[in-house]
Enzyme design. Structure first.
Site, mmCIF file in Angstrom:
data_model
loop_
_atom_site.group_PDB
_atom_site.id
_atom_site.type_symbol
_atom_site.label_atom_id
_atom_site.label_comp_id
_atom_site.label_asym_id
_atom_site.label_seq_id
_atom_site.Cartn_x
_atom_site.Cartn_y
_atom_site.Cartn_z
ATOM 1 N N SER A 1 -3.548 -0.605 -5.026
ATOM 2 C CA SER A 1 -2.684 -1.376 -5.149
ATOM 3 C C SER A 1 -2.940 -2.951 -5.013
ATOM 4 C CB SER A 1 -1.432 -0.935 -4.315
ATOM 5 O OG SER A 1 -0.826 -1.965 -3.627
ATOM 6 N N SER A 2 -2.251 -3.908 -5.336
ATOM 7 C CA SER A 2 -2.324 -5.298 -5.299
ATOM 8 C C SER A 2 -2.138 -5.662 -3.761
ATOM 9 C CB SER A 2 -1.694 -6.115 -5.945
ATOM 10 O OG SER A 2 -0.136 -5.860 -5.904
ATOM 11 N N CYS A 3 -1.576 -4.890 -2.885
ATOM 12 C CA CYS A 3 -1.449 -5.077 -1.495
ATOM 13 C C CYS A 3 -2.458 -5.350 -0.730
ATOM 14 C CB CYS A 3 -0.443 -4.433 -1.185
ATOM 15 S SG CYS A 3 -0.901 -2.724 -0.602
ATOM 16 N N HIS B 1 -0.653 14.140 -10.203
ATOM 17 C CA HIS B 1 -0.063 14.198 -11.623
ATOM 18 C C HIS B 1 1.289 14.191 -11.681
ATOM 19 C CE1 HIS B 1 0.550 18.675 -11.161
ATOM 20 N NE2 HIS B 1 1.148 18.462 -12.274
ATOM 21 N N TYR C 1 -1.205 0.955 4.948
ATOM 22 C CA TYR C 1 -1.638 1.402 3.607
ATOM 23 C C TYR C 1 -2.834 0.608 2.921
ATOM 24 C CZ TYR C 1 -0.755 2.177 -1.448
ATOM 25 O OH TYR C 1 -0.762 2.527 -2.898
ATOM 26 N N LYS D 1 -6.567 2.020 1.427
ATOM 27 C CA LYS D 1 -6.821 1.801 0.220
ATOM 28 C C LYS D 1 -8.161 0.945 -0.174
ATOM 29 C CE LYS D 1 -3.916 3.829 -2.462
ATOM 30 N NZ LYS D 1 -4.180 5.024 -3.221
ATOM 31 N N ARG E 1 7.121 -11.803 -7.544
ATOM 32 C CA ARG E 1 6.132 -10.456 -7.765
ATOM 33 C C ARG E 1 5.829 -10.279 -9.442
ATOM 34 N NH1 ARG E 1 6.018 -10.862 -3.244
ATOM 35 N NH2 ARG E 1 6.594 -9.141 -1.483
ATOM 36 N N HIS F 1 10.612 0.992 -4.105
ATOM 37 C CA HIS F 1 10.047 -0.200 -4.442
ATOM 38 C C HIS F 1 11.218 -1.187 -4.831
ATOM 39 C CE1 HIS F 1 6.189 1.117 -4.075
ATOM 40 N NE2 HIS F 1 5.858 0.211 -3.424
ATOM 41 N N ASN G 1 2.638 -4.267 -8.923
ATOM 42 C CA ASN G 1 3.875 -3.515 -8.701
ATOM 43 C C ASN G 1 4.256 -2.757 -10.037
ATOM 44 O OD1 ASN G 1 3.634 -5.383 -6.736
ATOM 45 N ND2 ASN G 1 5.617 -5.260 -6.109
ATOM 46 N N VAL H 1 2.357 7.208 -11.150
ATOM 47 C CA VAL H 1 1.227 6.768 -11.821
ATOM 48 C C VAL H 1 0.578 7.984 -12.448
ATOM 49 C CG1 VAL H 1 -1.154 5.850 -11.004
ATOM 50 C CG2 VAL H 1 0.893 5.008 -10.162
ATOM 51 N N GLY H 2 0.631 9.272 -11.819
ATOM 52 C CA GLY H 2 -0.180 10.337 -12.440
ATOM 53 C C GLY H 2 0.467 10.704 -13.464
ATOM 54 N N ARG I 1 21.018 0.466 -6.898
ATOM 55 C CA ARG I 1 21.982 -0.336 -6.314
ATOM 56 C C ARG I 1 23.130 -0.741 -7.271
ATOM 57 N NH1 ARG I 1 19.259 -3.784 -3.019
ATOM 58 N NH2 ARG I 1 19.001 -2.108 -1.811
ATOM 59 N N GLY J 1 3.508 12.038 -9.796
ATOM 60 C CA GLY J 1 3.967 11.035 -9.256
ATOM 61 C C GLY J 1 4.049 10.055 -10.477
HETATM 62 P P1 GDP Z 1 6.378 -5.392 -1.899
HETATM 63 O O1 GDP Z 1 5.790 -6.102 -3.094
HETATM 64 O O2 GDP Z 1 5.273 -4.475 -1.056
HETATM 65 O O3 GDP Z 1 6.943 -6.319 -0.728
HETATM 66 O O4 GDP Z 1 7.072 -4.117 -2.170
HETATM 67 P P2 GDP Z 1 8.878 -3.984 -2.576
HETATM 68 O O5 GDP Z 1 8.930 -3.944 -3.912
HETATM 69 O O6 GDP Z 1 9.263 -2.854 -1.615
HETATM 70 O O7 GDP Z 1 9.656 -5.561 -2.322
HETATM 71 C C1 GDP Z 1 9.309 -6.707 -2.993
HETATM 72 C C2 GDP Z 1 10.389 -7.682 -2.565
HETATM 73 O O8 GDP Z 1 11.812 -7.302 -3.138
HETATM 74 C C3 GDP Z 1 10.480 -7.953 -1.190
HETATM 75 O O9 GDP Z 1 10.640 -9.396 -1.061
HETATM 76 C C4 GDP Z 1 11.884 -7.122 -0.784
HETATM 77 O O10 GDP Z 1 12.382 -7.811 0.388
HETATM 78 C C5 GDP Z 1 12.901 -7.543 -2.147
HETATM 79 N N1 GDP Z 1 13.912 -6.467 -2.155
HETATM 80 C C6 GDP Z 1 14.918 -6.935 -2.427
HETATM 81 N N2 GDP Z 1 16.155 -5.851 -2.483
HETATM 82 C C7 GDP Z 1 15.154 -4.845 -2.531
HETATM 83 C C8 GDP Z 1 15.438 -3.508 -2.441
HETATM 84 O O11 GDP Z 1 16.786 -3.020 -2.587
HETATM 85 N N3 GDP Z 1 14.232 -2.428 -2.180
HETATM 86 C C9 GDP Z 1 13.344 -2.947 -1.952
HETATM 87 N N4 GDP Z 1 12.104 -2.127 -1.785
HETATM 88 N N5 GDP Z 1 12.761 -4.365 -2.070
HETATM 89 C C10 GDP Z 1 13.758 -5.081 -2.052
#
Ligand code: GDP
Length: 336
Positions: free
Chosen positions: A131-133, A35, A160, A164, A233, A203, A189, A39-40, A211, A37
């Site tokens: 998750s969709s992965c 709870h 992972y 799942k 995505r 993510h 995502n 999602v939770g 950043r 996180g």
């Molecule tokens: P994914 O959906 O499992 O691939 O998870 P992510 O959210 O970590 O990454 C999604 C895409 O965003 C990938 O192609 C990464 O290379 C790109 N990406 C670009 N900049 C970043 C960053 O700062 N963090 C992450 N996590 N991904 C990034």
């Protein structure tokens, strides 16, 4: 309970008559595992807003779900009637590829302990979140639920994903062997308040917010994002996800996992521009192609969810703007 009464006999899910019996009692004890996180906590907010009076949540220091005996003792005492299994070790593309043992082992242990303990107490309703992965790397797009196990997984998060997938099978097996109406949902995502904004473990969406914010704060004229920027995505706000979960608990009863998404995607480059605009960063953007791109595209087919009567509401630009506001307000206390 016979299998037919749980919707097990078909793969399409619930009839209207069955759905009317699925309404959750607002006074019953409902355990939200995980709870705190992303999602939770969103599910907790949604249930609280909907008048649920008896929610149960424990931090990982109060109950370590990897500890089987502690998990069984907790279930025997709390006796929840509904469980939402949102506890998991999650991370972005780098964390997943660097620590596959942790993602496989911790997630398997958490979900097996929770589901075994819930079964021992004959918990009547359980929602397992994945998750969709879980879908094959090269699945046709948009990804339909039946594409599960039709091809190889994306190697950056296969550990992972396998955990799942085991969880989905666990839910289906409980339905088959014990006739309990447990279900699984696979969100795309996710992003929103309470996310992990770590520089390397997060993510992409929270990673970019952090950043770009740092660059703006320090006056940097250049940022470097990961990969080529060309992967596509789909992004769903967690409040929409939580709403969909409650909707499914009250309207869906079938063995097949249900995709939760928006039905539209963007390239990572497009996402980066949206985040730059929301944060107010106007410097240069570079791409580090030594970092992995991951799967080229991950867009869920959401027709099953829409057929169950639910659609996403929060547009991406609004969701990004409110998440940036949240980040700025909680900057000192967030997980970085
Ligand atoms: P994914 O959906 O499992 O691939 O998870 P992510 O959210 O970590 O990454 C999604 C895409 O965003 C990938 O192609 C990464 O290379 C790109 N990406 C670009 N900049 C970043 C960053 O700062 N963090 C992450 N996590 N991904 C990034």
């Amino acid at each position: 309970m016979t299998p037919a009464s749980t919707g097990l006999s078909g793969t399409t899910g619930t009839t209207a008559a069955q759905a009317s019996t699925l309404r959750l009692d607002r006074d019953a004890p409902i355990y939200v595992a995980g709870h705190r996180g992303l999602v939770g906590s969103a599910i907790w907010r949604r249930l609280t807003n909907d008048g649920f009076q008896n929610l149960i949540g424990l931090s990982s220091s109060e109950l370590d779900l990897k500890d089987r005996q502690a998990t069984f003792d907790f279930f025997a005492e709390a006796k929840p009637t509904t469980v939402i299994l949102a506890a998991a070790k999650v991370g972005g593309i780098l964390g997943n590829s660097q620590y596959p043992v942790d993602f496989l082992s911790e997630n398997l242990r958490i979900q097996v302990n929770v589901m075994d303990a819930a079964l021992e107490q004959r918990v009547s309703r359980l929602l397992f979140l994945g998750s969709s992965c879980i879908y094959p790397k090269m699945a046709p797009q948009p990804i339909r639920e039946e594409y599960l196990l039709t091809g190889h997984l994306e190697p950056t998060n296969d550990a992972y994903a396998i955990a799942k997938i085991a969880g989905i099978l666990h839910v289906q097996s409980v339905r088959r062997q014990y006739g309990l109406p447990w279900i699984s949902a696979m969100p795309t995502n996710l992003y929103g308040p309470g996310d992990n904004f770590s520089a390397t473990g997060s993510h992409v969406l929270p990673g970019l917010i952090r950043r770009y914010h740092e660059a703006k704060r320090t006056g940097a004229t250049e940022v470097t994002n990961w990969g080529s920027g060309s992967p596509r995505r789909e992004f769903l706000h967690v409040d929409d996800m939580a709403d969909a979960c409650l909707h499914l608990l009250e309207n869906y009863d079938g063995p097949e996992q249900v995709n939760i998404g928006t039905g539209t995607d963007v390239s990572i480059k497009e996402l980066a521009t949206m985040v730059a605009n929301a944060v107010g960063y106007s410097g240069q953007v570079k791409w580090d192609t030594t970092k992995p791109d991951g799967t080229p595209r991950k867009l869920l087919d959401v027709s099953k969810l829409e057929a169950a009567g639910w659609k996403a509401r929060i547009p991406l630009h609004e969701g990004i703007a409110s998440t940036v506001d949240w980040f700025l307000q909680h900057h000192s206390e967030i997980r970085t």
